[in-house]
Scaffold this motif. Sequence first.
Motif, PDB file in Angstrom:
ATOM      1  N   GLN A  15       0.836  -1.210   0.000  1.00 16.77           N
ATOM      2  CA  GLN A  15       0.000   0.000   0.000  1.00 16.77           C
ATOM      3  C   GLN A  15       0.871   1.261   0.000  1.00 16.77           C
ATOM      4  O   GLN A  15       0.517   2.262  -0.621  1.00 16.77           O
ATOM      5  N   GLN A  44       1.858   1.989  -3.440  1.00 11.84           N
ATOM      6  CA  GLN A  44       0.695   2.514  -4.170  1.00 11.84           C
ATOM      7  C   GLN A  44       0.569   4.021  -3.946  1.00 11.84           C
ATOM      8  O   GLN A  44       0.269   4.780  -4.864  1.00 11.84           O
ATOM      9  N   LEU A  45       0.813   4.433  -2.708  1.00 13.55           N
ATOM     10  CA  LEU A  45       0.727   5.857  -2.399  1.00 13.55           C
ATOM     11  C   LEU A  45       1.857   6.632  -3.065  1.00 13.55           C
ATOM     12  O   LEU A  45       1.656   7.737  -3.573  1.00 13.55           O
ATOM     13  N   LEU A  50       1.293   7.705  -6.557  1.00 15.17           N
ATOM     14  CA  LEU A  50       0.375   8.814  -6.784  1.00 15.17           C
ATOM     15  C   LEU A  50       1.076  10.165  -6.785  1.00 15.17           C
ATOM     16  O   LEU A  50       0.452  11.188  -7.050  1.00 15.17           O
ATOM     17  N   GLN A  51       2.350  10.177  -6.440  1.00 15.58           N
ATOM     18  CA  GLN A  51       3.070  11.442  -6.389  1.00 15.58           C
ATOM     19  C   GLN A  51       3.419  11.905  -7.797  1.00 15.58           C
ATOM     20  O   GLN A  51       3.772  11.108  -8.648  1.00 15.58           O
ATOM     21  N   ASP A  52       3.293  13.202  -8.022  1.00 11.52           N
ATOM     22  CA  ASP A  52       3.723  13.789  -9.295  1.00 11.52           C
ATOM     23  C   ASP A  52       4.053  15.265  -9.049  1.00 11.52           C
ATOM     24  O   ASP A  52       4.140  15.682  -7.887  1.00 11.52           O
ATOM     25  N   SER A  96       2.276  17.853  -9.320  1.00  6.95           N
ATOM     26  CA  SER A  96       1.251  18.609  -8.597  1.00  6.95           C
ATOM     27  C   SER A  96       1.166  18.194  -7.132  1.00  6.95           C
ATOM     28  O   SER A  96       0.730  18.953  -6.282  1.00  6.95           O
ATOM     29  N   SER A  97       1.573  16.979  -6.820  1.00  5.88           N
ATOM     30  CA  SER A  97       1.573  16.499  -5.422  1.00  5.88           C
ATOM     31  C   SER A  97       2.884  15.769  -5.126  1.00  5.88           C
ATOM     32  O   SER A  97       2.893  14.556  -4.941  1.00  5.88           O
ATOM     33  N   PHE A 135       3.065  13.992  -1.476  1.00  4.14           N
ATOM     34  CA  PHE A 135       1.795  13.401  -1.061  1.00  4.14           C
ATOM     35  C   PHE A 135       1.969  12.381   0.067  1.00  4.14           C
ATOM     36  O   PHE A 135       1.251  12.423   1.067  1.00  4.14           O
ATOM     37  N   VAL A 148       0.375  12.529   3.849  1.00  5.66           N
ATOM     38  CA  VAL A 148      -0.582  11.548   4.383  1.00  5.66           C
ATOM     39  C   VAL A 148      -0.034  10.884   5.647  1.00  5.66           C
ATOM     40  O   VAL A 148      -0.768  10.698   6.622  1.00  5.66           O
ATOM     41  N   LEU A 206      -0.451  13.183   8.455  1.00  7.73           N
ATOM     42  CA  LEU A 206      -1.840  13.164   8.944  1.00  7.73           C
ATOM     43  C   LEU A 206      -2.052  11.988   9.886  1.00  7.73           C
ATOM     44  O   LEU A 206      -2.660  12.126  10.949  1.00  7.73           O
ATOM     45  N   ILE A 254      -2.064   3.552   4.985  1.00  9.04           N
ATOM     46  CA  ILE A 254      -0.714   4.036   4.659  1.00  9.04           C
ATOM     47  C   ILE A 254       0.273   2.883   4.504  1.00  9.04           C
ATOM     48  O   ILE A 254       1.451   3.101   4.252  1.00  9.04           O
TER      49      ILE A 254
END
Lengths: 151, 135
Positions: free
Chosen positions: A26, A29-30, A33-35, A37-38, A41, A45, A48, A88
């Motif tokens: 997982q 996977q997170l 998602l980073q690029d 624009s983020s 990320f 998370v 958080l 996470i």
Amino acid sequence: MDYSNLRRQIIFMKKSFFDQGYLDEQFNQLEELQDESSPNFVEEVVALFLKDSPRLLINIEQAIEKYPQDFYRLDSLVHQLKGSASSIGAVRMKNECSVLKAHGNDKNLEGCRRSLQKMKREHATLKQKLESYFQLLRQVGPRNSAVNSRK
Amino acid sequence: MSTGPELHVLAVDDSLVDRAIISRLLRSSKYQVTTVDSGKRALEVLSLEREVHMIITDYCMPEMTGYELLKRVKETAELREIPVVIMSSENSPARIRRCLEEGAEEFLIKPVRPSDVSRLCSLLLPTVAMTMAMR
């Protein structure tokens, strides 16, 4: 700054988290998602999670230590913690939540206490490891931190 | 993607961490996202002017579960056409069946992966886009 050396360190560190069972797929996977624009990320998370989970741990302790114990609330709190840990990729914490949940369902007070203590240690370790990891990443900078383990 | 109004997804989850993740998953697929932390707030958003093209909701939430939210949406004339997707960490066949029977389009097991979300959106949203274009 020797980026290639830092990058090696980062990759090695991340691999150790997986090998030692702290993190699972997982987490990858997170990271995917980073690029542009983020770029941070995952760090956001995880931040958080680390900000929110202490509150849950305190409430879990209260549910166990009050008299009479509130096993119903305990179950709900552990469910929440398990969910975020799982999201996470924090697999050790997720698994310890399952153990704690089972003790709670059995109304095994001593089991709950032991499990909670273990959970707190896991949380502290995870926090320390991930914070070191992100600190290293920040030194490399977003452009250079392509640490996708698939490469 | 299209030159028309962008597709708007409402994500409902009481977990801070999961809201951040689902929001990122949806935004990386170029959808407009609104996140709320409860069924009650979801209904408030749904009562506003701005159209919602898909609802994705957690099952286990205090006060109003995702299932209860699903029921409310399907019982409301103005809302019942909106596709609803349920997310849950519990892989319970009874729970899944109940949600699908109540009209949920899909039931995703958490943790939700990017491939789940893109598959979902490509499944549900072109139909919505087509419906919009036909108006």
